[in-house]
Design a protein around this motif. Structure first.
Motif, short mmCIF file in Angstrom:
data_model
loop_
_atom_site.label_atom_id
_atom_site.label_comp_id
_atom_site.label_asym_id
_atom_site.label_seq_id
_atom_site.Cartn_x
_atom_site.Cartn_y
_atom_site.Cartn_z
N ASN A 1 9.81 -1.87 9.87
CA ASN A 1 10.33 -2.55 8.69
C ASN A 1 9.28 -2.60 7.57
OD1 ASN A 1 8.61 -4.81 8.93
ND2 ASN A 1 9.97 -5.77 10.41
N THR A 2 9.74 -2.99 6.39
CA THR A 2 8.89 -2.90 5.20
C THR A 2 7.59 -3.68 5.36
OG1 THR A 2 10.87 -2.69 3.86
CG2 THR A 2 8.86 -3.25 2.69
N GLU A 3 7.65 -4.83 6.01
CA GLU A 3 6.44 -5.64 6.15
C GLU A 3 5.40 -4.92 6.99
OE1 GLU A 3 7.08 -9.65 7.59
OE2 GLU A 3 4.96 -9.78 8.12
N VAL A 4 5.86 -4.34 8.09
CA VAL A 4 4.94 -3.63 8.99
C VAL A 4 4.39 -2.37 8.30
CG1 VAL A 4 4.72 -2.44 11.21
CG2 VAL A 4 6.04 -4.56 11.06
N VAL A 5 5.26 -1.66 7.59
CA VAL A 5 4.80 -0.47 6.87
C VAL A 5 3.76 -0.87 5.82
CG1 VAL A 5 5.49 1.35 5.24
CG2 VAL A 5 6.86 0.90 7.28
N THR A 6 4.05 -1.93 5.08
CA THR A 6 3.14 -2.36 4.01
C THR A 6 1.80 -2.84 4.57
OG1 THR A 6 5.02 -2.97 2.64
CG2 THR A 6 2.90 -3.94 2.06
N THR A 7 1.84 -3.60 5.65
CA THR A 7 0.58 -4.05 6.27
C THR A 7 -0.23 -2.86 6.76
OG1 THR A 7 1.68 -6.08 6.96
CG2 THR A 7 -0.40 -5.56 8.04
N GLY A 8 0.44 -1.90 7.36
CA GLY A 8 -0.25 -0.70 7.82
C GLY A 8 -0.88 0.07 6.68
N LEU A 9 -0.13 0.24 5.60
CA LEU A 9 -0.67 0.94 4.43
C LEU A 9 -1.86 0.18 3.83
CD1 LEU A 9 2.65 2.02 2.68
CD2 LEU A 9 0.92 3.54 3.63
N ALA A 10 -1.73 -1.14 3.78
CA ALA A 10 -2.78 -1.95 3.15
C ALA A 10 -4.09 -1.90 3.93
CB ALA A 10 -2.30 -3.39 3.01
N SER A 11 -4.03 -1.43 5.18
CA SER A 11 -5.26 -1.31 5.98
C SER A 11 -6.18 -0.23 5.42
CB SER A 11 -4.94 -1.02 7.44
OG SER A 11 -4.51 0.32 7.63
N ALA A 12 -5.69 0.57 4.48
CA ALA A 12 -6.53 1.58 3.83
C ALA A 12 -7.41 0.99 2.74
CB ALA A 12 -5.68 2.70 3.26
N ALA A 13 -7.17 -0.29 2.40
CA ALA A 13 -8.03 -1.00 1.45
C ALA A 13 -9.02 -1.85 2.26
CB ALA A 13 -7.18 -1.87 0.53
N ASP A 14 -9.81 -2.66 1.56
CA ASP A 14 -10.76 -3.52 2.26
C ASP A 14 -10.04 -4.79 2.69
OD1 ASP A 14 -12.74 -5.66 2.64
OD2 ASP A 14 -14.20 -4.18 1.93
N VAL A 15 -9.92 -4.98 4.00
CA VAL A 15 -9.12 -6.10 4.51
C VAL A 15 -9.73 -7.44 4.10
CG1 VAL A 15 -8.36 -7.30 6.58
CG2 VAL A 15 -8.12 -4.82 6.42
N GLU A 16 -11.03 -7.57 4.24
CA GLU A 16 -11.68 -8.85 3.92
C GLU A 16 -11.58 -9.19 2.44
OE1 GLU A 16 -15.36 -8.57 7.07
OE2 GLU A 16 -15.76 -9.42 5.10
N LEU A 17 -11.81 -8.18 1.60
CA LEU A 17 -11.98 -8.45 0.16
C LEU A 17 -10.74 -8.17 -0.68
CD1 LEU A 17 -15.58 -7.04 -0.35
CD2 LEU A 17 -14.88 -9.39 0.10
N GLU A 18 -9.75 -7.48 -0.10
CA GLU A 18 -8.58 -7.14 -0.90
C GLU A 18 -7.28 -7.54 -0.20
OE1 GLU A 18 -10.18 -3.48 -3.65
OE2 GLU A 18 -9.49 -2.92 -1.64
N THR A 19 -7.04 -6.96 0.97
CA THR A 19 -5.76 -7.20 1.65
C THR A 19 -5.57 -8.68 1.99
OG1 THR A 19 -5.99 -4.99 2.58
CG2 THR A 19 -4.30 -6.41 3.51
N ALA A 20 -6.64 -9.30 2.49
CA ALA A 20 -6.52 -10.70 2.90
C ALA A 20 -6.24 -11.61 1.72
CB ALA A 20 -7.79 -11.15 3.63
N LEU A 21 -6.54 -11.12 0.53
CA LEU A 21 -6.28 -11.91 -0.69
C LEU A 21 -4.89 -11.62 -1.26
CD1 LEU A 21 -9.76 -11.44 -2.38
CD2 LEU A 21 -9.06 -13.14 -0.69
N GLY A 22 -4.14 -10.77 -0.56
CA GLY A 22 -2.77 -10.52 -0.98
C GLY A 22 -2.55 -9.18 -1.65
N ALA A 23 -3.62 -8.42 -1.84
CA ALA A 23 -3.46 -7.13 -2.52
C ALA A 23 -2.80 -6.11 -1.60
CB ALA A 23 -4.82 -6.60 -2.98
N THR A 24 -1.87 -5.34 -2.16
CA THR A 24 -1.35 -4.16 -1.48
C THR A 24 -1.56 -3.00 -2.45
OG1 THR A 24 0.85 -4.52 -2.37
CG2 THR A 24 0.38 -5.50 -0.21
N PHE A 25 -1.25 -1.79 -2.04
CA PHE A 25 -1.57 -0.65 -2.91
C PHE A 25 -0.82 -0.66 -4.24
CE2 PHE A 25 -4.11 0.74 0.54
CZ PHE A 25 -5.21 1.24 -0.15
#
Lengths: 387, 387
Positions: free
Chosen positions: B119-143
């Motif tokens: 589903n979209t949430e799982v796809v988006t979380t997986g994609l967002a793992s290509a950014a910095d999890v600590e400094l970007e993804t965890a703050l809500g950023a996606t691509f």
């Protein structure tokens, strides 16, 4: 082809490290390796990064770029390699190819894994992704069960070596007592192994390698460059081999001879122009105790079916004719998946330099590392000579 | 250094393919490429496999070994490479190094990704793992949000190019109409883009590339071997470059010039001894419409700040002076992450061979691929010449 040498090494402590993030581990080992090489960061031209499954355990992919920014390496090219538990050695193998091809002269190779922050179910599911999900994992198989089948098949073909498997665990625990970076500092007995928590018959928890946080980095250079700048005994990569086999147990020709090891060993020995008897010491992939016994046979150290006896006779002990896993191995030093192959190399370099402290082997001029992925579907072997 | 050529290509249809497993995709594209090369499987000496995140989306790691067993390749060495959306090009780059180093003569390079079963949430979380999890993804950023910031910064530095971004989407959709493997066969207008579902201002859903299942394989050979066995116009790799930059947006010197592209382009043009004006056509990384505009500038096709105008003037159209993404690009052909870079190369080889059907470019002798990973923290560029 150009020759390649290792000019810098760095390793974190292995273990359950709740205070250390992936970045902390990378920063620690990476900076140690660069300092050990005594080179400015600006001279590093590329980064090869082994990581198995941070994408699952930490939702952090793109580890090459993550490590490069963490270490302040600017705009150098990076790549992450993955081949299950051989991920670190695969990073090394790609770095070797690039230097041999003349693309770079000095590169950094790293490996890191953070596992202990997740619960056992998540860790196990992540590990099981190294097998075939459709044909193995979905049917309930995990790696202890797959290697338990391998052990039972070995018993069927060559006789019961349960006692010698336990002795492998005892020996590796003894070795780890002398390794300051080792995770498991606990002397155990054969009875302890027998009475350990049963995991998958005949394996108890003492037959299984550890869940580990850790990181290792190495600095590699073309040997003609290394000769000018290396501050230590030069450790040259004189042999390298890489083999594969079916991912599934069902697809393999044999469960007790790993084809991937045979292929990789032939390539590495041929390149080094050496025989198994020329190897002074080896770090082999003891993900389970049975694996260590099979590996010492597949590597040609002992005849097929005699690896267990050789171990029982003390031949693989630190003062034996063929010291195996003097670091403590995956079993007791620890098994930070993506860093494991590089940790094997760290130990060989330390031994060849003569800086391995209490666990130093007397004659250490030629060392070998053997790193498996999955149920031996991937094998990378490297042979090193101190000059 | 030895020269390397592409002698076989295979690609699946791209799209939402619920009836195709990862293995099905691999089997389809892999066998097509081997058949296209017209070589026996036994002549393949190694497999390099690009995959971004099957470990997360399918709990399937160790994709090199999985692909090798699926294709019946025996005991050859395999490795998976990952560098976010550049994972496929990184596999290609490692294969190139190995052939150049003389380690192998004929190798298979593959990429595969299966995304649409989650589903979209799982796809988006997986994609967002290509950014910095600590400094970007965890703050809500996606691509989309990261590239929306890049777009807004571009507007600030060079003026508002919202309309030209929309035109990029329109053009890529038009191109995809002529590509039988493309996912999105839908003619759109600038108004459609403006009125699309808002994702991250200024990006609407039509500014974003697709979620795609797909696989691509290529057979590579040392050119001296390829000359003897290639059944098609020989496509030689005459330039290759690989660059990096900080993983985080915050760590980059510029948000509107991607350093990784500059580094990789310099290396590739230098190796090929060519200028940007020598390139007949290019497949560039249009993960978002703004990215395509920036890339055509960074590659030197157009002056900085003029990429949008060049696009509006038709220069990047199929009949323009510099056709860009005639395949339909990530935007409309599809973006099966680990296979994307190889799909770019598939298009260039098809064009250079003159087999691209309705979308065939008239003059196609020299083609370029540019593949980014993450927020351009990784860039791989290759230049190909038909002989």
């Amino acid at each position: 082809m150009r020759s390649v040498s290792i000019i810098g090494i760095g390793e974190t402590k292995m273990g359950r490290l709740p205070d250390k993030s992936l970045k902390d581990l990378i920063r620690d080992a990476g900076n140690k390796a660069i300092e050990d090489a005594g080179i400015p960061k600006e001279s590093i031209q590329a980064l090869y990064m082994g990581n198995f499954n941070a994408g699952y355990w930490s939702t952090q992919s793109h580890m090459g770029a993550l490590a490069s920014e963490t270490l302040g390496l600017g705009t150098i090219p990076t790549v992450r390699t993955e081949g299950a538990c051989a991920s670190g050695s695969l990073a090394f193998r790609q770095a070797l190819a690039a230097i041999k091809a003349g693309m770079y002269d000095i590169v950094l190779v790293g490996g890191a894994e953070k596992m202990t922050h997740r619960n056992t179910e998540v860790v196990t599911t992540g590990l099981a992704s190294a097998a075939d999900v459709e044909l193995e994992t979905a049917l309930g198989a995990t790696f202890p069960s797959l290697f338990a089948m391998i052990a039972n098949r070995y018993f069927h073909e060559y006789g019961n070596v349960r006692k010698e498997m336990a002795m492998a665990a005892v020996q590796n625990h003894e070795n780890a007592m002398l390794n300051p970076n080792a995770q498991m500092k606990k002397k155990i007995t054969i009875e302890d192994v027998y009475n350990g928590f049963p995991v998958a018959d005949p394996l108890t928890v003492y037959d299984c390698s550890l869940i580990t946080d850790g990181s290792v980095f190495l600095v590699l250079a073309a040997t003609e460059v290394a000769e000018k700048i290396c501050k230590h005994r030069l450790v040259e990569v004189i042999g390298s081999g890489h083999g594969g086999s079916a991912l599934t147990l069902a697809g393999k020709k044999s469960l007790t001879t790993f084809e991937s090891t045979i292929v990789a060993a032939n390539e590495a020995y041929k390149m080094a122009n050496l025989k198994p008897s020329d190897i002074d010491l080896a770090e082999v992939h003891d993900c389970f105790t049975i694996t260590q016994i099979i590996n010492t046979e597949d590597l040609g150290f002992f005849e097929k079916g005699t690896g267990a006896r050789a171990l029982a006779e003390g031949k693989t002990a630190r003062d034996g004719v063929k010291p195996i896993n003097v670091s403590g191995g995956l079993k007791a030093k620890g098994h930070p998946i993506g860093a494991t192959g590089l940790s094997q190399m760290y130990e060989i370099v330390a031994q060849l330099r003569g800086i391995a402290g209490e666990r130093q082997i007397k004659k250490a001029d030629i060392g070998l590392t053997q790193n498996l992925g999955g149920s031996a579907a991937t094998c990378v072997i490297n042979i090193f000579r101190g000059r």
